[in-house]
Scaffold this active site. Structure first.
Site, short mmCIF file in Angstrom:
data_model
loop_
_atom_site.label_atom_id
_atom_site.label_comp_id
_atom_site.label_asym_id
_atom_site.label_seq_id
_atom_site.Cartn_x
_atom_site.Cartn_y
_atom_site.Cartn_z
N ARG A 231 -14.86 -6.11 -11.61
CA ARG A 231 -15.22 -5.29 -10.47
C ARG A 231 -15.74 -3.92 -10.94
O ARG A 231 -15.21 -3.34 -11.89
CB ARG A 231 -14.01 -5.12 -9.54
CG ARG A 231 -13.66 -6.45 -8.87
CD ARG A 231 -12.23 -6.48 -8.34
NE ARG A 231 -12.05 -5.66 -7.15
CZ ARG A 231 -10.92 -5.62 -6.46
NH1 ARG A 231 -9.87 -6.35 -6.84
NH2 ARG A 231 -10.81 -4.86 -5.40
N SER B 104 -12.43 3.26 5.47
CA SER B 104 -10.98 3.03 5.46
C SER B 104 -10.18 4.31 5.66
O SER B 104 -9.21 4.59 4.95
CB SER B 104 -10.55 2.35 4.15
OG SER B 104 -11.19 1.11 4.00
N ASP C 152 -9.60 -6.08 4.86
CA ASP C 152 -8.64 -7.11 4.44
C ASP C 152 -8.30 -8.07 5.57
O ASP C 152 -7.70 -9.12 5.33
CB ASP C 152 -7.36 -6.47 3.90
CG ASP C 152 -7.57 -5.89 2.50
OD1 ASP C 152 -8.57 -6.24 1.85
OD2 ASP C 152 -6.72 -5.08 2.08
N SER D 35 0.83 -1.20 0.00
CA SER D 35 0.00 0.00 0.00
C SER D 35 0.86 1.25 0.00
O SER D 35 0.62 2.20 -0.76
CB SER D 35 -0.92 -0.01 1.22
OG SER D 35 -1.85 -1.05 1.15
#
Length: 417
Positions: free
Chosen positions: A118, A188, A303, A20
């Site tokens: 997606r 998030s 996650d 990330s």
């Protein structure tokens, strides 16, 4: 891949660097007018994809062992049609779609594998707010983005993912006008804190009002040399943290105790489940103690669902994890995937509106060789591997190489502890 029985967890692992942070750092490096060195870089598929995207925009990098050296930033003056391939990376797809705001010409966003299935509706709606015209395949990739960036006060939806907002925050300082981004229902938030921290490291300014309004001055630049070391990946570490909590003890190195990464809360979860957690200098020690059911809110860290489900499976009784709605738009529909795979070892998962209930049996029953499917999802592959702890027979993981996306050395590291 065949995974042998693990009767006890006991060892030490150096955690790979955060993909990330790495993807964000590569994006910012590409916008630099000076030299950039990114150190401690793990070559996962997602990181390689990010580098390829920036290079397709005209940047040039030199790789030196685990370091990435920028020798030239992206070509923002180019008028040629642009096409980027984000491979299977969700973060790169959403983040680098925002780079289309820097160009007026056609900007095509492509991907591969599960990412092509997606929805990109959030990205499409957000770019239209800036005045862009977008063609899509029924709100899916590929995207063809055209037109000038004509609006600079916009409103976007943050309820599905924060990744597109991360891209907008990174790009906004390089637009000609000041930008205000109003965000509805942002999820998030820790990942947005990561983005802002890294922008500050690169010398960029961004205003943040309660994660609802973000203001950015235009015409900023990165014109000083940058030296950045990527910290260890808490998402990757979460699987080994859970392995220790259910099967023994482990020492993890390379992690930051003060990390902005949202998945660091895995430590809170395993302590709720009874594990011992201790820092010794910069090393993290996790050790199994009692193992008990727990309740945990994973809305801000979806996650963590795969390793947390396995943790709950080993705890006798009912555990509850909140945030189920965040799992639908991942590499697989992880709620359904986890339910299907855990049923193979006698663990029942109940999926409610936004909660998952796990009925742990204390020791998942693996009295015969069992084959799990990764559903080509890296986190499912790693989570199912943990069921080898205390099993009576080896297990098999189909499409085991899905781990290349984020943690290429996972099996090697797991087998050494």
């Amino acid at each position: 891949m065949k995974i042998q029985i693990k009767n006890k967890i006991d060892g030490e692992v150096n955690i790979p660097s955060s993909k990330s942070y790495a993807q964000r750092a590569i994006a910012l490096a590409g916008l630099s007018q000076s030299t950039v060195i990114i150190r401690n870089l793990t070559n996962s598929d997602d990181v390689i994809a990010a580098q390829g995207i920036i290079e397709s925009l005209g940047a040039r990098f030199i790789r030196k062992n685990g370091e990435l050296h920028l020798s030239k930033g992206i070509s923002r003056d180019s008028t040629k049609e642009i096409s980027i391939n984000c491979k299977e990376s969700g973060l790169s797809t959403r983040l680098f779609s925002a780079f289309s705001l820097l160009f007026d010409q056609e900007f095509q966003v492509n991907g591969e594998g599960s990412i092509t299935q997606r929805t990109m509706e959030m990205v499409i709606d957000g770019l239209k707010e800036f005045g862009k015209d977008i063609q899509s395949n029924d709100f899916k990739l590929p995207l063809i983005i055209e037109g000038e960036t004509s609006k600079h006060e916009v409103e976007i939806d943050g309820s599905i993912s924060s990744q597109f907002l991360t891209g907008l925050l990174i790009v906004a300082p390089f637009l000609k006008a000041d930008t205000q981004i109003n965000v509805l229902n942002l999820k998030s938030k820790p990942y947005i804190k990561m983005t802002i921290d890294l922008m500050h490291h690169f010398g960029l300014e961004v205003g943040n009002k309660d994660f609802k309004i973000f203001n950015s001055k235009g015409n900023q630049s990165i014109n000083k040399p940058i030296d950045y070391k990527v910290e260890g990946d808490w998402s990757a570490a979460s699987f080994l943290v859970v392995a220790a909590a259910i099967g023994g003890k482990v020492k993890l190195t390379g992690l930051s105790a003060n990390s902005r990464q949202g998945d660091k809360v895995i430590l809170d979860a395993v302590q709720l489940a009874g594990a011992n957690v201790k820092w010794e200098n910069e090393d993290l020690l996790i050790e199994k103690n009692k193992l008990q059911p727990f309740e945990f809110d994973a809305t801000e860290c979806p996650d963590l669902f795969p390793p947390l489900v396995v943790l709950a499976a080993y705890a006798k009784g009912k555990s509850v994890i909140k945030g189920l709605n965040r799992l639908k738009h991942k590499e697989s529909d992880r709620g359904l995937t986890l339910q299907e795979e855990c049923a193979k070892v006698g663990v029942k998962l109940e999926l409610l509106e936004d909660e998952m209930i796990i009925y742990g049996n204390g020791q998942p029953i693996i009295s015969e060789e069992t084959t799990f499917s990764s559903h080509n999802d890296h986190r499912i592959a790693m989570a199912m591997t943990l069921f080898s702890i205390g099993a009576e027979k080896p297990i098999f993981i189909e499409n085991a190489n899905a781990i290349e996306k984020s943690y290429p050395d996972f099996y090697k590291d797991f087998l050494t502890i």
